[in-house]
Every structure is written in C-alpha cells, then in structure tokens.
Design a protein around this motif. Structure first.
Motif, PDB file in Angstrom:
ATOM      1  N   ASP A 269       0.911  -1.105   0.107  1.00 21.95           N
ATOM      2  CA  ASP A 269      -0.049   0.064  -0.202  1.00 21.95           C
ATOM      3  C   ASP A 269       0.871   1.166  -0.038  1.00 21.95           C
ATOM      4  O   ASP A 269       0.348   2.280   0.188  1.00 21.95           O
ATOM      5  CB  ASP A 269      -0.959  -0.130   1.368  1.00 21.95           C
ATOM      6  N   GLY A 270       2.078   1.290  -0.310  1.00 23.61           N
ATOM      7  CA  GLY A 270       2.859   2.443  -0.387  1.00 23.61           C
ATOM      8  C   GLY A 270       3.451   2.644   1.135  1.00 23.61           C
ATOM      9  O   GLY A 270       3.401   1.776   1.866  1.00 23.61           O
ATOM     10  N   PRO A 271       3.977   4.032   1.248  1.00 19.42           N
ATOM     11  CA  PRO A 271       4.769   4.181   2.315  1.00 19.42           C
ATOM     12  C   PRO A 271       3.823   3.847   3.633  1.00 19.42           C
ATOM     13  O   PRO A 271       2.596   4.491   3.714  1.00 19.42           O
ATOM     14  CB  PRO A 271       5.206   5.815   2.243  1.00 19.42           C
ATOM     15  N   LEU A 272       4.215   3.434   4.859  1.00 22.09           N
ATOM     16  CA  LEU A 272       3.478   2.896   6.074  1.00 22.09           C
ATOM     17  C   LEU A 272       2.319   2.137   5.615  1.00 22.09           C
ATOM     18  O   LEU A 272       2.473   1.388   4.894  1.00 22.09           O
ATOM     19  CB  LEU A 272       3.365   4.413   6.682  1.00 22.09           C
ATOM     20  N   GLY A 273       1.522   2.075   6.616  1.00 22.67           N
ATOM     21  CA  GLY A 273       0.311   1.046   6.471  1.00 22.67           C
ATOM     22  C   GLY A 273       0.920  -0.279   6.654  1.00 22.67           C
ATOM     23  O   GLY A 273       1.824  -0.349   7.837  1.00 22.67           O
ATOM     24  N   THR A 274       0.700  -1.084   5.922  1.00 23.06           N
ATOM     25  CA  THR A 274       1.172  -2.571   5.842  1.00 23.06           C
ATOM     26  C   THR A 274       2.811  -2.513   5.238  1.00 23.06           C
ATOM     27  O   THR A 274       3.221  -1.764   4.289  1.00 23.06           O
ATOM     28  CB  THR A 274       0.501  -3.670   4.864  1.00 23.06           C
ATOM     29  N   LEU A 275       3.677  -3.036   6.134  1.00 20.25           N
ATOM     30  CA  LEU A 275       5.031  -2.912   6.096  1.00 20.25           C
ATOM     31  C   LEU A 275       5.753  -4.226   5.453  1.00 20.25           C
ATOM     32  O   LEU A 275       6.681  -4.198   4.512  1.00 20.25           O
ATOM     33  CB  LEU A 275       5.656  -2.634   7.193  1.00 20.25           C
TER      34      LEU A 275
ATOM     35  N   ASP B 232       7.360  -4.681   1.744  1.00 19.66           N
ATOM     36  CA  ASP B 232       6.863  -3.566   0.900  1.00 19.66           C
ATOM     37  C   ASP B 232       7.896  -2.687   0.466  1.00 19.66           C
ATOM     38  O   ASP B 232       8.590  -1.830   1.411  1.00 19.66           O
ATOM     39  CB  ASP B 232       5.770  -2.639   1.723  1.00 19.66           C
TER      40      ASP B 232
ATOM     41  N   GLU C  28       8.728   1.373   1.662  1.00 19.80           N
ATOM     42  CA  GLU C  28       9.143   1.780   2.890  1.00 19.80           C
ATOM     43  C   GLU C  28      10.433   2.340   2.841  1.00 19.80           C
ATOM     44  O   GLU C  28      11.201   1.944   1.958  1.00 19.80           O
ATOM     45  CB  GLU C  28       9.131   0.663   4.005  1.00 19.80           C
TER      46      GLU C  28
HETATM   47 CA    CA Z   1       3.225  -0.030   3.146  1.00 24.36          CA
END
Ligand code: CA
Ligand code: TQI
Ligand code: ZN
Ligand code: ZN
Length: 172
Positions: free
Chosen positions: A81-87, A101, A104
């Motif tokens: 999902d792009g930066p942060l959120g799910t790592l 991801d 990150e």
């Molecule tokens: Ca992410």
C-alpha cells in the motif's frame, strides 16, 4: 499473552534446520551484504531460543523460506500500500513466504538506534516480527513483545521478550 495462527500450523519435528533465500532485492536500495547480515541477526534471535537452526542459501529451490521486496500488487492477493500502512507480511507454516513493502523507507541499523528520520522503518525489527509469523506465532497482547501488533515508526525492537520466548518454546 502469545497466540498461534488459527489451527496451530508449525514446522514439523523433523524440520529443525530451515534454509532461507533472499530472492527479490531489485526493489530495495539496501545492498545485498547488508540484507544478509540483517536477516541473519533476526533469525539468530529465534534460533537462540529454540532447537531450530537457520542458514541462508543462494538457491531458491533449496529454500524453505523465501524473502523478497515487492511494490504494490505482487500477485498473492495481498497488495502492498505504499509508504507506511502495511510494512510486510509473512505466511504461516509451512508456506515460508516473507514479503516486504519496497515502498517503505527501510533502515538497516548496525546494532545501534534506528534512524529518526520521518517514516523510517527498522528492517531488523520487522524481520524479527515476521519470522515469528513464519514459525507459527500470531500476535501477542503483551505490549513489549516482538509479536505485539504495532510498533512506533523510527523505533527499534529486536530483542525477544519472555512472552515471545515462552510462545516459541511451546512449539519448538
Ligand atoms: Ca506500506
Ligand atoms: N503486517 C502485519 C503483521 O505482520 C500483517 C498482518 C495483519 C497480520 N494482521 C495479521 C499477520 C494477523 C498475522 C496475523 O502483523 S504489518 C509490525 C508491527 C507489520 C507490523 O506491516 O502491519 C511489524 C509488520 F508489529 F510492528 F506493527 C511488522 Cl514489526
Ligand atoms: Zn506478498
Ligand atoms: Zn504481525
């Protein structure tokens, strides 16, 4: 307290020497030697608490566990999902897939503190947590535990706590 994945999947008793391969690194700027060192330290924390042993292999076909960096949709139905959120995510035993991801701002600290730059994520901390999942642990309700479901960004949490050790020693 620690938990298991639903159904309690684990690596069977005759599988105590597990091999891992770092298979997809083109999407990260961290160099290969640094990645090897970080993942080796993360696996060593779990082998120190159990009878499990881990070794890196260069051959994906020999590997029980495969580690790779991927961006966005990477074909397993769990798009990043792009930066942060799910790592990162890891599948339960004995699947062995561990995906990070690529979006990150990964930091590979060499034993000291993680960088305090905004959004930086400490690679070793996430690796230690995901290896817990690869071995069959779910999330813990103990806030200091490696298997607690959240971590503050920019922090480093790599030492197994009593709860993590009791959880893994109940399986291996
Ligand atoms: Ca992410
Ligand atoms: N990834 C989640 C995790 O590994 C994926 C996930 C969500 C999950 N729900 C789950 C896995 C239920 C197993 C069971 O927990 S994450 C952390 C922490 C993540 C989070 O990107 O949110 C770490 C990955 F704990 F720090 F917040 C690594 Cl260390
Ligand atoms: Zn994935
Ligand atoms: Zn988790």
């Amino acid at each position: 307290l620690y938990t298991y994945f639903p159904g309690g999947p684990m690596w069977p008793p005759f599988r105590r020497d597990l091999k891992y391969a770092i298979v997809a690194t083109s999407a990260t700027s961290i160099d290969r030697a640094t990645l090897s060192a970080v993942f080796a330290r993360a696996f060593a924390r779990w082998s120190a608490a159990t009878t499990l042993q881990f070794a890196e292999t260069a051959s994906e076909s020999d590997a029980d566990i495969t580690i790779g960096f991927y961006a966005g949709d990477h074909g397993d139905g769990e798009a990043f999902d792009g930066p942060l959120g799910t790592l990162a995510h890891a599948f339960s035993p004995t699947d062995g897939r561990f995906h990070l991801d690529a979006a990150e701002a990964w930091v590979a600290a060499d034993g000291g503190d993680a960088s305090s730059s905004p959004g930086a994520v400490d690679l070793e901390s996430v690796a230690v947590h995901e290896i817990g999942h690869l071995l069959g642990l779910g999330h813990s309700s103990v806030q200091d535990a490696i298997m607690y479901p959240t971590i503050r960004t920019g922090t480093r949490k790599v030492e197994l706590q009593t709860d993590d050790v009791e959880g893994i020693q109940s399986m291996y």
